[in-house]
Design a protein around this motif. Structure first.
Motif, mmCIF file in Angstrom:
data_model
loop_
_atom_site.group_PDB
_atom_site.id
_atom_site.type_symbol
_atom_site.label_atom_id
_atom_site.label_comp_id
_atom_site.label_asym_id
_atom_site.label_seq_id
_atom_site.Cartn_x
_atom_site.Cartn_y
_atom_site.Cartn_z
ATOM 1 N N GLY A 71 7.687 -10.523 -10.894
ATOM 2 C CA GLY A 71 6.760 -10.622 -12.013
ATOM 3 C C GLY A 71 6.792 -9.401 -12.914
ATOM 4 N N ASN A 72 6.310 -9.588 -14.146
ATOM 5 C CA ASN A 72 6.280 -8.499 -15.127
ATOM 6 C C ASN A 72 4.908 -8.343 -15.768
ATOM 7 O OD1 ASN A 72 9.207 -7.672 -15.224
ATOM 8 N ND2 ASN A 72 9.427 -9.865 -15.692
ATOM 9 N N GLY A 73 3.866 -8.794 -15.065
ATOM 10 C CA GLY A 73 2.523 -8.714 -15.621
ATOM 11 C C GLY A 73 2.005 -7.292 -15.709
ATOM 12 N N ASP A 74 0.880 -7.136 -16.387
ATOM 13 C CA ASP A 74 0.320 -5.791 -16.567
ATOM 14 C C ASP A 74 -0.627 -5.389 -15.443
ATOM 15 O OD1 ASP A 74 -1.624 -7.612 -17.259
ATOM 16 O OD2 ASP A 74 -2.175 -6.643 -19.154
ATOM 17 N N LEU A 75 -0.976 -6.310 -14.547
ATOM 18 C CA LEU A 75 -1.755 -5.961 -13.354
ATOM 19 C C LEU A 75 -0.778 -5.800 -12.193
ATOM 20 C CD1 LEU A 75 -4.492 -5.564 -11.910
ATOM 21 C CD2 LEU A 75 -4.504 -8.027 -11.455
ATOM 22 N N GLU A 76 -0.670 -4.576 -11.687
ATOM 23 C CA GLU A 76 0.309 -4.270 -10.644
ATOM 24 C C GLU A 76 -0.394 -4.138 -9.290
ATOM 25 O OE1 GLU A 76 3.421 -1.504 -11.460
ATOM 26 O OE2 GLU A 76 3.060 -1.562 -13.628
ATOM 27 N N VAL A 77 0.060 -4.919 -8.344
ATOM 28 C CA VAL A 77 -0.583 -5.023 -7.036
ATOM 29 C C VAL A 77 0.450 -4.789 -5.943
ATOM 30 C CG1 VAL A 77 -1.861 -6.531 -5.464
ATOM 31 C CG2 VAL A 77 -2.266 -6.670 -7.935
ATOM 32 N N ALA A 78 0.042 -4.064 -4.901
ATOM 33 C CA ALA A 78 0.916 -3.836 -3.748
ATOM 34 C C ALA A 78 0.283 -4.410 -2.490
ATOM 35 C CB ALA A 78 1.174 -2.345 -3.558
ATOM 36 N N ILE A 79 1.088 -5.142 -1.738
ATOM 37 C CA ILE A 79 0.701 -5.620 -0.410
ATOM 38 C C ILE A 79 1.579 -4.877 0.592
ATOM 39 C CG2 ILE A 79 0.507 -7.611 1.122
ATOM 40 C CD1 ILE A 79 0.530 -9.365 -1.447
ATOM 41 N N CYS A 80 0.957 -4.222 1.555
ATOM 42 C CA CYS A 80 1.709 -3.393 2.495
ATOM 43 C C CYS A 80 1.992 -4.125 3.801
ATOM 44 C CB CYS A 80 0.951 -2.095 2.789
ATOM 45 S SG CYS A 80 0.843 -0.996 1.367
ATOM 46 N N ALA A 81 3.248 -4.080 4.211
ATOM 47 C CA ALA A 81 3.681 -4.672 5.472
ATOM 48 C C ALA A 81 4.043 -3.565 6.452
ATOM 49 C CB ALA A 81 4.884 -5.580 5.247
ATOM 50 N N GLU A 82 3.483 -3.628 7.643
ATOM 51 C CA GLU A 82 3.857 -2.719 8.728
ATOM 52 C C GLU A 82 4.597 -3.525 9.783
ATOM 53 O OE1 GLU A 82 -0.229 -0.008 8.319
ATOM 54 O OE2 GLU A 82 0.217 -1.051 10.199
ATOM 55 N N ALA A 140 6.631 9.937 -2.814
ATOM 56 C CA ALA A 140 7.829 9.643 -3.604
ATOM 57 C C ALA A 140 7.499 8.933 -4.917
ATOM 58 C CB ALA A 140 8.793 8.790 -2.785
ATOM 59 N N GLY A 141 6.214 8.679 -5.163
ATOM 60 C CA GLY A 141 5.792 8.074 -6.419
ATOM 61 C C GLY A 141 5.856 6.565 -6.463
ATOM 62 N N LEU A 142 6.040 5.922 -5.301
ATOM 63 C CA LEU A 142 6.212 4.472 -5.300
ATOM 64 C C LEU A 142 4.910 3.710 -5.534
ATOM 65 C CD1 LEU A 142 8.789 4.175 -2.379
ATOM 66 C CD2 LEU A 142 9.223 4.135 -4.836
ATOM 67 N N PHE A 143 3.784 4.394 -5.399
ATOM 68 C CA PHE A 143 2.489 3.766 -5.692
ATOM 69 C C PHE A 143 1.948 4.195 -7.057
ATOM 70 C CE2 PHE A 143 2.634 3.399 -1.080
ATOM 71 C CZ PHE A 143 2.031 2.180 -0.823
ATOM 72 N N GLU A 144 2.728 4.948 -7.796
ATOM 73 C CA GLU A 144 2.240 5.588 -9.018
ATOM 74 C C GLU A 144 1.659 4.592 -10.014
ATOM 75 O OE1 GLU A 144 1.175 8.815 -11.197
ATOM 76 O OE2 GLU A 144 2.211 8.900 -9.255
ATOM 77 N N SER A 145 2.317 3.454 -10.199
ATOM 78 C CA SER A 145 1.870 2.499 -11.218
ATOM 79 C C SER A 145 1.017 1.369 -10.643
ATOM 80 C CB SER A 145 3.088 1.900 -11.931
ATOM 81 O OG SER A 145 3.888 1.162 -11.011
ATOM 82 N N ILE A 146 0.780 1.402 -9.331
ATOM 83 C CA ILE A 146 0.033 0.324 -8.673
ATOM 84 C C ILE A 146 -1.451 0.421 -9.007
ATOM 85 C CG2 ILE A 146 -0.577 -0.700 -6.458
ATOM 86 C CD1 ILE A 146 2.357 -1.062 -7.214
ATOM 87 N N ASP A 147 -2.053 -0.716 -9.350
ATOM 88 C CA ASP A 147 -3.468 -0.737 -9.707
ATOM 89 C C ASP A 147 -4.383 -0.977 -8.510
ATOM 90 O OD1 ASP A 147 -3.102 -0.417 -12.569
ATOM 91 O OD2 ASP A 147 -2.315 -2.472 -12.567
ATOM 92 N N LEU A 148 -3.912 -1.714 -7.509
ATOM 93 C CA LEU A 148 -4.694 -1.943 -6.305
ATOM 94 C C LEU A 148 -3.754 -2.320 -5.170
ATOM 95 C CD1 LEU A 148 -5.282 -5.328 -5.592
ATOM 96 C CD2 LEU A 148 -6.143 -5.076 -7.915
ATOM 97 N N SER A 149 -4.183 -2.063 -3.945
ATOM 98 C CA SER A 149 -3.332 -2.342 -2.787
ATOM 99 C C SER A 149 -4.163 -2.864 -1.634
ATOM 100 C CB SER A 149 -2.575 -1.083 -2.353
ATOM 101 O OG SER A 149 -3.483 -0.077 -1.928
ATOM 102 N N MET A 150 -3.478 -3.531 -0.683
ATOM 103 C CA MET A 150 -4.194 -4.077 0.465
ATOM 104 C C MET A 150 -3.238 -4.412 1.594
ATOM 105 S SD MET A 150 -5.204 -7.924 -0.846
ATOM 106 C CE MET A 150 -6.021 -7.254 -2.294
#
Length: 396
Positions: A71-82, A140-150
């Motif tokens: 996706g290329n939307g303006d709301l950036e979301v991260a889901i973390c997998a362990e 390393a900056g990989l969350f820099e542009s993320i707006d929310l995570s879970m």
């Protein structure tokens, strides 16, 4: 959020249920410890790649870390997998459930990213059980542009958050001198005596700890043979406190206990710091409230508090200090078994655990879709208002 979007999310979750359960069981049957999750990382990343995610592997200088984006939307979301397991007891913390649920949420949302205006990242994060993969990815900056995570995590009870405390690993080593334990003990320097003195000092220190502070650990090396004065001993300890600031006060006190062992025996003391401290967790209450609603709609039952009472530490907490985040608990029918017991390992592939995988994936997907569909909330996350509120909460 429209009925049409909810229906699409529910329909996809039902279609991929068997795939997610199969993935969960596959990871469970092949436990891999921190930074060695070669199979699990590839299995999860390949599923996302097949669903049109763009996968960057080996990020943050970790072979088993990746970021999969769609996706290329303006709301950036991260889901973390362990997906790392514990030594000896395997997936006794249910990271197979965490990984499968994260992949599931990513698959459920993938067909709707354009409609929802999302840029969705599923992050494969190694070494939560020791190593702090998320901290390395954060640095390393990989969350820099993320707006929310879970992410979600299994436990004996269901709750909208995990009660987290700050933690610092302390790896120590004493170096003495070998000698025959019977013939020439006076010529040796007993590194095991140094460790014994240190453990006694730590035991006495516990009397004056503040509420919530904890110290626990074990000896990883105690010597070579009973008739040789131990020239090397090593131990791995964890110090925990309510916050990083409290931890900064506690850790020097523990260090002095080990220094006492070195002084008392004449041994050389080495402290080995392999990774950064885990912080306390700041739950975004807006996200938590939405998750509670959507989890119930997904078939979950949310408790008012974790049972039994639990306190833990996670590198996801460090992410929560930088980005609005949640870390809900998925209850599975494990009692009397609890996390980090072999009986809990067995519970993580039961029918209850399998249901948690699918419903947990759907709950996260519905939560993200709900935020994306609410223009007011969406603007708060995208424009940084939620991050500003997070910084203010930290400052207070």
């Amino acid at each position: 959020m429209s009925t049409q979007i909810n229906g699409a999310l529910d329909s996809t979750a039902a279609q991929i249920g068997d795939l997610l359960v199969e993935l969960s069981h596959k990871i469970h049957a092949n436990p891999e410890v921190a930074f060695e999750e070669f199979k699990a990382s590839r299995w999860t990343a390949d599923i996302l790649s097949n669903a049109n995610y763009d996968v960057a592997f080996g990020v943050a200088e970790m072979e088993t870390a990746y970021v999969a984006t769609i996706g290329n939307g303006d709301l950036e979301v991260a889901i973390c997998a362990e997906y790392d397991a514990l030594p000896d007891v395997g997936h006794a913390c249910g990271h197979n459930i965490i990984a499968a649920a994260a992949i599931g949420a990513g698959l459920i949302l993938a067909p709707l990213v354009e409609e929802l205006g999302l840029k969705l990242s599923v992050m494969g994060t190694p070494a939560e059980e020791g190593g702090g993969g998320k901290i390395l990815m954060l640095n390393a900056g990989l969350f820099e542009s993320i707006d929310l995570s879970m992410m979600v995590h299994p436990a004996p009870s269901e709750f909208d958050r995990m009660p987290c405390v700050a933690a610092q690993h302390l790896e120590v080593e004493f170096l003495g001198k070998e000698s025959h334990a019977a013939a020439f003990p006076q010529l040796g320097i007993n590194a095991l005596d140094a460790m014994t003195i240190s453990q006694v000092a730590i035991g006495l220190l516990r009397q004056s700890l503040y509420p919530g502070e904890m110290i626990h650990g074990f000896i990883t090396h105690g010597g070579e043979a009973p008739n040789i004065i131990p020239a090397r001993t090593a131990a791995d300890y964890i110090a925990r406190a309510e916050t990083l600031n409290q931890l900064k006060t506690l850790v020097p006190r523990i260090r002095r206990c080990f220094e006492a062992g070195a002084i008392g025996t004449g041994s050389e003391l080495k402290f080995i710091h392999k990774f950064e401290a885990y912080s306390e967790f700041i739950t975004d209450e807006t996200l938590a409230a939405i998750y509670r609603r959507e989890a119930v709609a997904s078939g979950r039952t949310i408790s008012t508090s974790p049972t039994p009472a639990m306190r833990a530490s996670t590198d996801m907490a460090n992410v929560s200090m930088a980005i609005p985040s949640i870390h809900p608990i998925l209850g599975i029918d494990s009692l009397p078994a609890v996390n980090h017991q072999p009986e809990f390992t067995a519970a993580c592939i039961t029918q209850s655990a399998d249901k948690a995988v699918v419903q947990g994936a759907l709950a996260m997907a519905r939560t993200i879709a709900a935020v994306a569909s609410d223009q007011t909330l969406r603007a708060e996350f995208i424009n940084g208002k939620k991050r500003i509120a997070l910084r203010q909460q930290m400052a207070s």
